[in-house]
Design a protein around this motif. Structure first.
Motif, PDB file in Angstrom:
ATOM      1  N   ILE A  83       4.040  22.099  24.075  1.00 60.09           N
ATOM      2  CA  ILE A  83       3.853  20.817  23.374  1.00 60.09           C
ATOM      3  C   ILE A  83       2.524  20.835  22.626  1.00 60.09           C
ATOM      4  O   ILE A  83       2.431  20.422  21.466  1.00 60.09           O
ATOM      5  N   ASP A  84       1.496  21.339  23.276  1.00 61.62           N
ATOM      6  CA  ASP A  84       0.160  21.379  22.689  1.00 61.62           C
ATOM      7  C   ASP A  84       0.132  22.248  21.429  1.00 61.62           C
ATOM      8  O   ASP A  84      -0.624  21.973  20.489  1.00 61.62           O
ATOM      9  N   ARG A  85       0.962  23.265  21.403  1.00 62.72           N
ATOM     10  CA  ARG A  85       1.019  24.169  20.255  1.00 62.72           C
ATOM     11  C   ARG A  85       1.947  23.665  19.157  1.00 62.72           C
ATOM     12  O   ARG A  85       2.131  24.337  18.133  1.00 62.72           O
ATOM     13  N   GLY A  86       2.554  22.511  19.381  1.00 62.11           N
ATOM     14  CA  GLY A  86       3.449  21.941  18.387  1.00 62.11           C
ATOM     15  C   GLY A  86       4.818  22.580  18.346  1.00 62.11           C
ATOM     16  O   GLY A  86       5.607  22.311  17.429  1.00 62.11           O
ATOM     17  N   LEU A  87       5.138  23.384  19.346  1.00 61.95           N
ATOM     18  CA  LEU A  87       6.426  24.082  19.375  1.00 61.95           C
ATOM     19  C   LEU A  87       7.510  23.285  20.088  1.00 61.95           C
ATOM     20  O   LEU A  87       8.697  23.547  19.902  1.00 61.95           O
ATOM     21  N   LEU A  88       7.106  22.338  20.908  1.00 63.34           N
ATOM     22  CA  LEU A  88       8.025  21.490  21.660  1.00 63.34           C
ATOM     23  C   LEU A  88       7.547  20.055  21.503  1.00 63.34           C
ATOM     24  O   LEU A  88       6.359  19.778  21.661  1.00 63.34           O
ATOM     25  N   LYS A  89       8.459  19.153  21.172  1.00 60.24           N
ATOM     26  CA  LYS A  89       8.091  17.756  20.964  1.00 60.24           C
ATOM     27  C   LYS A  89       8.733  16.885  22.027  1.00 60.24           C
ATOM     28  O   LYS A  89       9.940  16.968  22.268  1.00 60.24           O
ATOM     29  N   ARG A  90       7.930  16.029  22.644  1.00 64.09           N
ATOM     30  CA  ARG A  90       8.448  15.181  23.723  1.00 64.09           C
ATOM     31  C   ARG A  90       9.493  14.196  23.227  1.00 64.09           C
ATOM     32  O   ARG A  90      10.404  13.844  23.963  1.00 64.09           O
ATOM     33  N   SER A  91       9.358  13.738  21.997  1.00 71.12           N
ATOM     34  CA  SER A  91      10.303  12.740  21.463  1.00 71.12           C
ATOM     35  C   SER A  91      11.585  13.361  20.935  1.00 71.12           C
ATOM     36  O   SER A  91      12.547  12.644  20.625  1.00 71.12           O
TER      37      SER A  91
END
Length: 400
Positions: A83-91
């Motif tokens: 998530i921090d790397r922008g590869l996975l989005k919580r929404s």
């Protein structure tokens, strides 16, 4: 002697060492370890007792054991790195990364719902094949095909072992690496943590077999336990008993990547993982991501699985105080208000508390009653916070 407590303890935490020794003398401890760091400095690193009740072998400095659901925190941390790397989005929808998941009422499930135990797959209805928990592809297929137990996102219910496959498969799909490999390369390697999701053969000699809890006269069963024992169709029974015969002492289970309950470590290993988070040093995740990781993201008065009030951050447990409920001492784990981490069945725990720079863990081989922390682990947590100048845990978390 096998019962001797060894290791190091800063004089500031003398009461914690005394409580650790009391665990062996008065509270039925067999073999265990406790460790903590403050602002990156290891202040307590103790171990003792018997690692293998069959042989009498002592618990050694490098002894490890199954830490059950403490593994969920390791799995969640992997997701947060992505998530921090922008590869996975919580929404985002889970189907954006895992298209096969989007069927049978799960089409609108989001990544955040999975982290929150809201994706409505706390159990599986049909029998798990023998050894199924050790077969990643088989379990992912079962997750894909299962119908949700409620509309995803409308409530939360603790995803006992399934959390490791729901969140773990997202890690695999996004990173291109197995959960265990990603954790080894991105977390355990950089931090030096002796913590594995999928144990290498070289570590087999260091395993302390788990001893299951034997109920005692006078034990008050929780509502969870009552349903587990009496209703085969209940979430409680299915989440706990429908495991394909999974045995935490099976070497094949040790090698399998069971991200919801199968990790092996000790207190020092978990503290190594949590220390960068407690110090907010940015080495694993950014300060902004760390702040989000510690925030309550879902809470309920009646968890659909555990049947008690629960509080979770995104993939982590927060302080949970159920002392006022019947048998609530079996469903309680009291940390600092800013702390986040995870317990393991029978009483193990690991967490970070950025407010005071504390990374803490306790692991053991003799399971206690309940699914959260019992008096052995809580006495150590309490002593740690007292030593750090905290005043009381009566509000439901340790406060100054």
């Amino acid at each position: 002697m096998a019962g001797t407590v060894k290791g190091s303890c800063d004089p500031k935490f003398a009461e914690l060492k005394e409580e650790f020794e009391r665990n062996f003398a008065e509270r039925g401890e067999v073999g265990a370890s406790v460790c903590l760091s403050v602002n990156g400095e290891t202040m307590v690193d103790l171990w003792g007792g018997v690692a293998d009740a069959g042989t009498g072998d002592a618990w050694q400095e490098n002894t490890v054991s199954i830490v059950f659901s403490c593994t969920k925190a390791a799995t969640a941390l992997c997701a947060h790195i992505l998530i921090d790397r922008g590869l996975l989005k919580r929404s985002a929808l889970v189907s954006d990364y895992w298209p096969e998941f989007a069927k049978n009422g799960k089409e609108k499930t989001t990544v955040q719902m999975m982290l929150n135990h809201e994706s409505a797959l706390p159990a599986l209805r049909g029998p798990v094949k023998p050894g199924g928990f050790n077969d990643w592809d088989y379990m992912i297929g079962r997750m894909q095909d299962e119908e949700p137990f409620w509309e995803p996102g409308t409530r939360n219910g603790y995803h006992m072992v399934n959390f490791g496959w729901t969140v773990g498969e997202l890690v695999r799909r996004v990173s291109g690496k197995s959960l265990g490999s990603f954790f080894a390369e991105e977390v355990a390697g950089p931090t030096g943590a002796r913590f594995w999701i999928g144990l290498p053969d070289s570590e087999k000699p260091h395993i302390a077999p788990i001893l299951t809890y034997v109920p005692k006269d006078g034990d008050v069963p929780t509502e969870f336990t009552q349903l587990l024992m009496t209703d085969p169709a209940s979430i409680q029974h299915l989440s706990f008993m429908n495991s394909g015969g999974w045995n935490p002492n099976d070497p094949e289970a040790h090698k399998a990547e069971i991200g919801g309950a199968g990790g092996l470590s000790n207190a020092r290993g978990q503290v190594a993982m949590y220390t960068p988070l407690a110090c907010n040093d940015g080495s694993l995740v950014s300060p902004d991501r760390l702040a989000s990781m510690g925030m309550v993201s879902t809470a309920t008065q009646r968890d659909a699985t555990l049947l008690v009030p629960t509080r979770f951050a995104s993939g982590f447990m927060k302080s949970m105080d159920n002392r006022a409920y019947p048998a609530g001492d079996q469903m309680t784990a009291i940390m600092g208000n800013d702390a986040f981490g995870h317990v393991g069945a029978g009483g193990s725990i690991g967490f970070a508390d950025p407010e005071c720079g504390l990374a803490f863990s306790y692991t053991m081989n003799q399971m206690g009653a309940g699914l959260l922390v019992n008096d052995r682990g809580q006495s150590l947590i309490d002593a740690a916070y007292k030593a750090l100048g905290y005043r009381t845990n009566q509000p439901g978390a340790w406060v100054r």
